[in-house]
Scaffold this motif. Structure first.
Motif, PDB file in Angstrom:
ATOM      1  N   UNK A 286       0.838  -1.212   0.000  1.00  0.00           N
ATOM      2  CA  UNK A 286       0.000   0.000   0.000  1.00  0.00           C
ATOM      3  C   UNK A 286       0.866   1.253   0.000  1.00  0.00           C
ATOM      4  N   UNK A 287       1.935   1.223   0.785  1.00  0.00           N
ATOM      5  CA  UNK A 287       2.833   2.377   0.850  1.00  0.00           C
ATOM      6  C   UNK A 287       3.498   2.601  -0.515  1.00  0.00           C
ATOM      7  N   UNK A 288       3.978   1.483  -1.106  1.00  0.00           N
ATOM      8  CA  UNK A 288       4.658   1.584  -2.401  1.00  0.00           C
ATOM      9  C   UNK A 288       3.712   2.151  -3.454  1.00  0.00           C
ATOM     10  N   UNK A 289       2.460   1.687  -3.434  1.00  0.00           N
ATOM     11  CA  UNK A 289       1.500   2.158  -4.433  1.00  0.00           C
ATOM     12  C   UNK A 289       1.171   3.632  -4.228  1.00  0.00           C
ATOM     13  N   UNK A 290       1.130   4.040  -2.958  1.00  0.00           N
ATOM     14  CA  UNK A 290       0.908   5.469  -2.699  1.00  0.00           C
ATOM     15  C   UNK A 290       2.067   6.303  -3.268  1.00  0.00           C
ATOM     16  N   UNK A 291       3.309   5.870  -3.003  1.00  0.00           N
ATOM     17  CA  UNK A 291       4.462   6.639  -3.484  1.00  0.00           C
ATOM     18  C   UNK A 291       4.536   6.650  -5.015  1.00  0.00           C
ATOM     19  N   UNK A 292       4.095   5.544  -5.605  1.00  0.00           N
ATOM     20  CA  UNK A 292       4.081   5.512  -7.073  1.00  0.00           C
ATOM     21  C   UNK A 292       3.107   6.566  -7.604  1.00  0.00           C
ATOM     22  N   UNK A 293       1.909   6.599  -7.015  1.00  0.00           N
ATOM     23  CA  UNK A 293       0.915   7.560  -7.509  1.00  0.00           C
ATOM     24  C   UNK A 293       1.338   8.993  -7.213  1.00  0.00           C
ATOM     25  N   UNK A 294       2.138   9.175  -6.158  1.00  0.00           N
ATOM     26  CA  UNK A 294       2.617  10.529  -5.822  1.00  0.00           C
ATOM     27  C   UNK A 294       3.886  10.873  -6.614  1.00  0.00           C
ATOM     28  N   UNK A 295       4.370   9.922  -7.412  1.00  0.00           N
ATOM     29  CA  UNK A 295       5.559  10.178  -8.248  1.00  0.00           C
ATOM     30  C   UNK A 295       6.867  10.182  -7.461  1.00  0.00           C
ATOM     31  N   UNK A 296       6.806   9.674  -6.206  1.00  0.00           N
ATOM     32  CA  UNK A 296       8.037   9.670  -5.391  1.00  0.00           C
ATOM     33  C   UNK A 296       8.695   8.292  -5.478  1.00  0.00           C
ATOM     34  N   UNK A 297       9.329   8.036  -6.640  1.00  0.00           N
ATOM     35  CA  UNK A 297       9.852   6.689  -6.886  1.00  0.00           C
ATOM     36  C   UNK A 297      11.066   6.358  -6.013  1.00  0.00           C
TER      37      UNK A 297
END
Lengths: 362, 126
Positions: A286-297
């Motif tokens: 869930x955290x990874x998917x949030x960061x992906x959507x926020x563009x913080x790779x």
């Protein structure tokens, strides 16, 4: 400290409650609102443990408000504060933690605060005993690790910690830990082990927070600072991971320092071990998917690398790590991690990465 | 899964509530008691997660039974049952986790169990 807000359309009531809560010494009043809409806006940005809610307010009434509060922050304790009896049944239906009649007395409020502390597992005073269940089981008092005279003494403590404050009958404990012995012999083993457990803690200056009443035993969760208890007390908001909840999510996954009670072969811990591992992975994803959507790779990379320490062969974690590296144009690292994953998967299970993963690498 | 106990001097409502509990997918066992002495013996053994206690029934001191339950087994969650809502404020004061108005329907009971699942004190649910 209990983080709380107060919502009441009458300013004097708000102030009175704020004073009572402040005087308790264990509540941090994060906000005072006479307008429910403003309180809801505040709750979108700030996590709290409890909301003290008046019921009869113009606009959004307290009952409707409680639904919206729960939607925003799933684990929050709702306490209604009202001059009326008649909403109490409805308050139960809304799963309110308590219902206070005005004028609120100090003693009655103390009961409410005690319930919040227990139910939300809030640490009011630092516990003298630190218990680590993720990774190897470890008990630390002050600065030194407690050594138990027998292996079973440590297991007994771990078993009671596993039950998170529930009372467990002696026969249930004996079945779990001394199933191979019968009758009096098993009881004798139990008594001796409990004695060793208490003695080992006393030698470190700590009293075992084990309570005994009518044949059942429980470990008071308030008496220990435990990574597993903190992990379990986290209830994700229905909004999932967002810019407000991300910090808390990260704090919680950071508690997972390894498999639950690693290195032990306790049968009774098996269910929690599996459940905790799944919960950890789900939060990580869930955290990874949030960061992906926020563009913080770069953040995705950081979190997934931490996850790989515990879950080397998890497809979802490896996929997200490699994907984030590719999005950062770091093809070399991406290829290296992919190869490592593919090699290990082949060596250990004779399997290949799934089709989506292979496509990603083309 | 929850182990439940129901204490109610009225056989009709005792059986009705037990029936609703038995049909709830999160309840694994239901023990029925018309009086409190056998109920306390069961509570003392440990392992009861939910106790449904009748209050406001003539000749039956439901409030005292609830208080004793809290004292003996703090991890047990207590639900008050009554044919009126008059005891709901008292239920909060005593530390009850739920309130069931009798006669109850399956959906009332299921909703209540869902609420309790969200606030389990011990490890019976995870």
């Amino acid at each position: 400290m209990i983080r709380a807000i107060i919502v009441d359309d009458e300013q004097p009531s708000v102030e009175k409650m704020a004073k009572l809560l402040g005087d308790s010494g264990i509540v941090d009043v994060k906000g005072k609102f006479t307008n429910p809409a403003e309180a809801l806006e505040f709750l979108k940005k700030t996590r709290v443990d409890a909301v003290f809610l008046d019921i009869e307010m113009p606009g959004i009434d307290g009952l409707e408000m409680s639904n919206r509060v729960i939607d925003l922050q799933g684990g929050v304790a709702v306490v209604f504060v009202t001059a009326y009896h008649e909403y109490a049944v409805e308050a139960f239906r809304l799963n309110a933690l308590d219902y206070l009649l005005k004028p609120v007395s100090k003693d009655r409020l103390k009961e409410t605060l005690d319930r919040i502390v227990v139910e939300k597992n809030i640490r009011v005073h630092p516990a003298p005993m630190q218990v680590n269940c993720f990774g190897k089981f470890k008990v630390v008092v002050g600065a030194s690790e407690v050594r138990f005279r027998t292996v079973k003494a440590g297991e007994l403590l771990a078993f009671l910690v596993d039950r998170r404050g529930s009372a467990v009958s002696r026969s249930e404990i004996i079945d779990a830990l001394w199933g191979e012995y019968e009758g009096d012999r098993a009881v004798a083993h139990f008594n001796t082990t409990l004695y060793y457990l208490k003695k080992a803690l006393l030698q470190h200056g700590a009293e075992a927070p084990v309570e005994h009443a009518r044949g059942a035993y429980r470990l008071d969760p308030a008496g220990i600072d435990c990574d597993f208890h903190r992990f379990m007390s986290f209830i994700p908001a229905s909004t999932g991971v967002n810019e407000f909840s991300i910090q808390e999510y990260e704090e919680i996954v950071a508690l997972y320092g390894g498999e639950y009670l690693a290195g032990s072969d306790y049968q009774w811990a098996e269910r929690n071990r599996i459940m905790l591992r799944e919960k950890y992975i789900r939060m990580l994803i869930d955290i990874a998917d949030y960061y992906k959507s926020a563009g913080k790779h770069d953040k995705t990379v950081e979190i997934m690398k931490a996850g790989l320490k515990h879950e080397q062969l998890h497809g979802g974690i490896n996929f997200r790590l490699v994907e984030a590296l590719l999005l950062l144009n770091d093809r070399i690292s991406a290829a290296r991690y992919y190869d490592m994953y593919r090699r290990k998967l082949r060596n250990e299970f004779g399997l290949e990465p799934d089709a989506a993963f292979k496509r990603l690498m083309r | 899964m929850f182990n439940a106990a129901v204490v109610d001097p009225d056989t009709g409502s005792l059986e009705a509530t037990a029936g609703l509990l038995a049909r709830n997918p999160h309840v694994s066992s239901v023990a029925c008691f018309r009086g409190y002495s056998d109920f306390f013996k069961e509570i003392e053994k440990g392992g009861i997660h939910l106790a449904f206690i009748r209050v406001g029934s003539p000749g039956f001191h439901g409030l005292s039974v609830a208080r004793e339950t809290f004292a003996v087994s703090p991890a047990t969650m207590v639900v008050f049952m009554s044919d009126t809502g008059n005891y709901a404020v008292a239920a909060f004061e005593e530390g009850a986790c739920g309130y069931l108005i009798l006669p109850a329907e399956q959906k009332d009971l299921d909703e209540l169990v869902d609420n309790l699942k969200k606030r389990v004190k011990g490890a019976c649910w995870s």
